[in-house]
Design a protein around this motif. Structure first.
Motif, mmCIF file in Angstrom:
data_model
loop_
_atom_site.group_PDB
_atom_site.id
_atom_site.type_symbol
_atom_site.label_atom_id
_atom_site.label_comp_id
_atom_site.label_asym_id
_atom_site.label_seq_id
_atom_site.Cartn_x
_atom_site.Cartn_y
_atom_site.Cartn_z
ATOM 1 N N SER A 7 0.859 -1.171 0.000
ATOM 2 C CA SER A 7 0.000 0.000 0.000
ATOM 3 C C SER A 7 0.891 1.216 0.000
ATOM 4 O O SER A 7 1.869 1.281 0.727
ATOM 5 C CB SER A 7 -0.896 0.022 1.237
ATOM 6 O OG SER A 7 -1.819 -1.029 1.191
ATOM 7 N N LEU A 8 0.606 2.145 -0.835
ATOM 8 C CA LEU A 8 1.374 3.370 -0.915
ATOM 9 C C LEU A 8 0.548 4.520 -0.396
ATOM 10 O O LEU A 8 -0.623 4.636 -0.703
ATOM 11 C CB LEU A 8 1.759 3.665 -2.372
ATOM 12 C CG LEU A 8 2.556 2.621 -3.111
ATOM 13 C CD1 LEU A 8 2.800 3.087 -4.515
ATOM 14 C CD2 LEU A 8 3.860 2.352 -2.410
ATOM 15 N N LEU A 9 1.163 5.348 0.371
ATOM 16 C CA LEU A 9 0.498 6.553 0.821
ATOM 17 C C LEU A 9 1.359 7.731 0.443
ATOM 18 O O LEU A 9 2.553 7.719 0.641
ATOM 19 C CB LEU A 9 0.312 6.542 2.339
ATOM 20 C CG LEU A 9 -0.679 5.501 2.852
ATOM 21 C CD1 LEU A 9 -0.686 5.498 4.352
ATOM 22 C CD2 LEU A 9 -2.056 5.773 2.311
ATOM 23 N N ALA A 10 0.760 8.719 -0.120
ATOM 24 C CA ALA A 10 1.518 9.883 -0.536
ATOM 25 C C ALA A 10 1.136 11.073 0.316
ATOM 26 O O ALA A 10 -0.017 11.215 0.719
ATOM 27 C CB ALA A 10 1.256 10.184 -2.003
ATOM 28 N N GLU A 151 -2.349 14.973 -6.041
ATOM 29 C CA GLU A 151 -2.690 13.606 -5.619
ATOM 30 C C GLU A 151 -2.906 12.677 -6.812
ATOM 31 O O GLU A 151 -2.518 11.509 -6.767
ATOM 32 C CB GLU A 151 -3.934 13.623 -4.720
ATOM 33 C CG GLU A 151 -3.761 14.394 -3.419
ATOM 34 C CD GLU A 151 -2.574 13.928 -2.592
ATOM 35 O OE1 GLU A 151 -2.259 12.726 -2.610
ATOM 36 O OE2 GLU A 151 -1.947 14.774 -1.923
ATOM 37 N N LEU A 152 -3.495 13.174 -7.867
ATOM 38 C CA LEU A 152 -3.711 12.302 -9.028
ATOM 39 C C LEU A 152 -2.401 11.952 -9.722
ATOM 40 O O LEU A 152 -2.313 10.918 -10.394
ATOM 41 C CB LEU A 152 -4.687 12.946 -10.014
ATOM 42 C CG LEU A 152 -6.148 12.959 -9.568
ATOM 43 C CD1 LEU A 152 -7.046 13.434 -10.705
ATOM 44 C CD2 LEU A 152 -6.599 11.569 -9.092
ATOM 45 N N THR A 153 -1.381 12.769 -9.578
ATOM 46 C CA THR A 153 -0.068 12.372 -10.106
ATOM 47 C C THR A 153 0.405 11.109 -9.397
ATOM 48 O O THR A 153 0.908 10.169 -10.040
ATOM 49 C CB THR A 153 0.965 13.497 -9.917
ATOM 50 O OG1 THR A 153 0.489 14.692 -10.535
ATOM 51 C CG2 THR A 153 2.308 13.116 -10.551
ATOM 52 N N HIS A 154 0.240 11.059 -8.077
ATOM 53 C CA HIS A 154 0.608 9.837 -7.346
ATOM 54 C C HIS A 154 -0.190 8.634 -7.874
ATOM 55 O O HIS A 154 0.358 7.542 -8.053
ATOM 56 C CB HIS A 154 0.297 9.999 -5.850
ATOM 57 C CG HIS A 154 1.112 11.061 -5.165
ATOM 58 N ND1 HIS A 154 2.445 11.257 -5.397
ATOM 59 C CD2 HIS A 154 0.758 11.990 -4.234
ATOM 60 C CE1 HIS A 154 2.900 12.255 -4.646
ATOM 61 N NE2 HIS A 154 1.888 12.730 -3.945
ATOM 62 N N ILE A 155 -1.470 8.857 -8.103
ATOM 63 C CA ILE A 155 -2.334 7.759 -8.557
ATOM 64 C C ILE A 155 -1.934 7.291 -9.959
ATOM 65 O O ILE A 155 -1.801 6.086 -10.217
ATOM 66 C CB ILE A 155 -3.813 8.215 -8.557
ATOM 67 C CG1 ILE A 155 -4.276 8.575 -7.131
ATOM 68 C CG2 ILE A 155 -4.701 7.141 -9.171
ATOM 69 C CD1 ILE A 155 -4.340 7.436 -6.160
ATOM 70 N N VAL A 156 -1.726 8.231 -10.863
ATOM 71 C CA VAL A 156 -1.394 7.877 -12.250
ATOM 72 C C VAL A 156 -0.024 7.205 -12.336
ATOM 73 O O VAL A 156 0.148 6.192 -13.035
ATOM 74 C CB VAL A 156 -1.441 9.143 -13.144
ATOM 75 C CG1 VAL A 156 -0.776 8.888 -14.490
ATOM 76 C CG2 VAL A 156 -2.891 9.583 -13.352
ATOM 77 N N GLU A 172 6.955 12.770 -5.246
ATOM 78 C CA GLU A 172 6.590 14.121 -4.795
ATOM 79 C C GLU A 172 7.025 15.194 -5.790
ATOM 80 O O GLU A 172 6.299 16.161 -6.033
ATOM 81 C CB GLU A 172 7.195 14.397 -3.410
ATOM 82 C CG GLU A 172 6.703 13.474 -2.317
ATOM 83 C CD GLU A 172 5.190 13.530 -2.106
ATOM 84 O OE1 GLU A 172 4.530 14.410 -2.684
ATOM 85 O OE2 GLU A 172 4.676 12.656 -1.384
ATOM 86 N N GLY A 173 8.198 15.019 -6.364
ATOM 87 C CA GLY A 173 8.693 16.026 -7.301
ATOM 88 C C GLY A 173 7.812 16.151 -8.530
ATOM 89 O O GLY A 173 7.440 17.260 -8.945
ATOM 90 N N PHE A 174 7.458 15.033 -9.130
ATOM 91 C CA PHE A 174 6.602 15.063 -10.317
ATOM 92 C C PHE A 174 5.207 15.592 -9.956
ATOM 93 O O PHE A 174 4.562 16.260 -10.763
ATOM 94 C CB PHE A 174 6.487 13.668 -10.937
ATOM 95 C CG PHE A 174 7.795 13.110 -11.464
ATOM 96 C CD1 PHE A 174 8.897 13.923 -11.653
ATOM 97 C CD2 PHE A 174 7.920 11.767 -11.765
ATOM 98 C CE1 PHE A 174 10.103 13.413 -12.133
ATOM 99 C CE2 PHE A 174 9.111 11.235 -12.250
ATOM 100 C CZ PHE A 174 10.210 12.067 -12.429
ATOM 101 N N ALA A 175 4.742 15.259 -8.741
ATOM 102 C CA ALA A 175 3.425 15.753 -8.310
ATOM 103 C C ALA A 175 3.431 17.277 -8.187
ATOM 104 O O ALA A 175 2.465 17.945 -8.572
ATOM 105 C CB ALA A 175 3.034 15.103 -6.983
#
Ligand code: ZN
Length: 307
Positions: A7-10, A151-156, A172-175
């Motif tokens: 499980s990933l949490l951002a 948040e959607l960057t983390h998801i995608v 985090e950087g790309f987000a």
């Protein structure tokens, strides 16, 4: 074949337990002209659906149409940027987006500090993403325009990292690159200050960090420096090269990533190039920032409220 369950949490180290039960659906169709929503009410939850998202809230959301369409458009932009072959493909598993209208409810449900504004959670197993969820805190005007792209960057990006953990700096950087230009500008400003005082995080430490450093001021610098290094790698619309650098680094280490994916002889050379970029960088906003701004304008000009 690797079998990885995680499980990933951002944006938060907290973990939400349990999950929401699927409700009986007695939906109606709205009359919006591009991406139709269905809506339903059950078990104290108001639910709005689009092709790839299920939006849920304990209260009626007057701007549900805008939020869902913002999610869909942001997803399209992110896929076109980071995974072009999948830009037109729908998710088999919808992303649940839970909107909390109070800090108390948000923190209670996610375990995260209200200052985080958003938490993403994923379940990844057998090389695919089985669950996508984003919890958002809607406590101020314009709340969704920064936190949804982040948040959607983390998801995608999770779909590109089903076998290896996405590096924290890249996640985090790309987000942050997906947010407004202001957030990137703030990050670069903090990095400039820290650079002048000799307090930057050593590049190898930044790239290999699996958790956020402490104390909080160091964590804040970690986010900012991750954004700056991501912008450096992705300059001149090289987002896919930046992503390949992160993938190779995660799988084979950053010495290999540097020689394969960056025009540098070694990591020290890459770090030197990063510092030159910090001094001489182009102030023009990266492509992602402009794309998101254009998308937002398009949505605002066509949004219709559900009835
Ligand atoms: Zn984040």
């Amino acid at each position: 074949m690797q079998n990885i369950a995680r499980s990933l949490l951002a944006c938060s180290l907290a973990f939400f337990a349990g999950g929401l039960q699927a409700d009986q659906q007695t939906g109606t169709r709205c009359r919006c002209n591009t991406r139709c929503l269905s809506r339903s009410q059950s078990g104290g939850w108001f639910t709005y659906r689009s092709e790839n998202f299920e939006l849920r809230s304990r209260t009626v959301l007057s701007d549900a149409d805008y939020i869902v369409r913002r999610c869909e458009e942001t997803r399209s932009v992110l896929l076109a940027t980071w995974m072009p072959p999948f830009a037109d493909k729908a998710w088999v598993t919808q992303c649940t987006v839970v909107v909390h209208t109070s800090a108390g409810a948000y923190s209670h449900q996610t375990g995260a500090n209200a200052a985080t504004k958003g938490v993403s959670s994923l379940e990844i197993n057998d090389g695919r993403v089985w669950k996508r969820r984003v919890d958002l805190l809607a406590d101020a005007p314009g709340w969704c325009d920064a936190v949804i792209p982040h948040e959607l960057t983390h998801i995608v990006l999770a779909d590109r990292f089903t076998a290896h953990q996405i590096p924290r700096w890249a996640d985090e950087g790309f987000a942050i690159l997906s947010e407004s230009g202001n957030r990137l500008a703030e990050s670069l400003h903090l990095v400039d200050i820290s650079n002048r005082s000799g307090e930057l995080i050593p590049l190898r430490d930044l790239l290999t960090a699996s958790t956020y450093p402490q104390p909080p001021s160091r964590a804040k610098l970690f986010f900012a420096q991750s954004a700056a290094f991501s912008a450096f790698l992705a300059q001149d619309h090289q987002e896919l090269l930046a992503l390949r650098f992160a993938e190779t680094g995660s799988e084979k280490g950053y010495d290999k990533a540097t020689t394969d994916c960056a025009a540098a002889t070694d990591l020290e050379d890459l770090d030197a190039q990063f510092h030159v970029w910090l001094r001489q960088r182009d102030v023009e906003a990266p492509k992602l920032v402009k794309q998101n701004a254009d998308r937002r304008e398009a949505i605002l000009s066509t949004a219709t409220m559900i009835d």
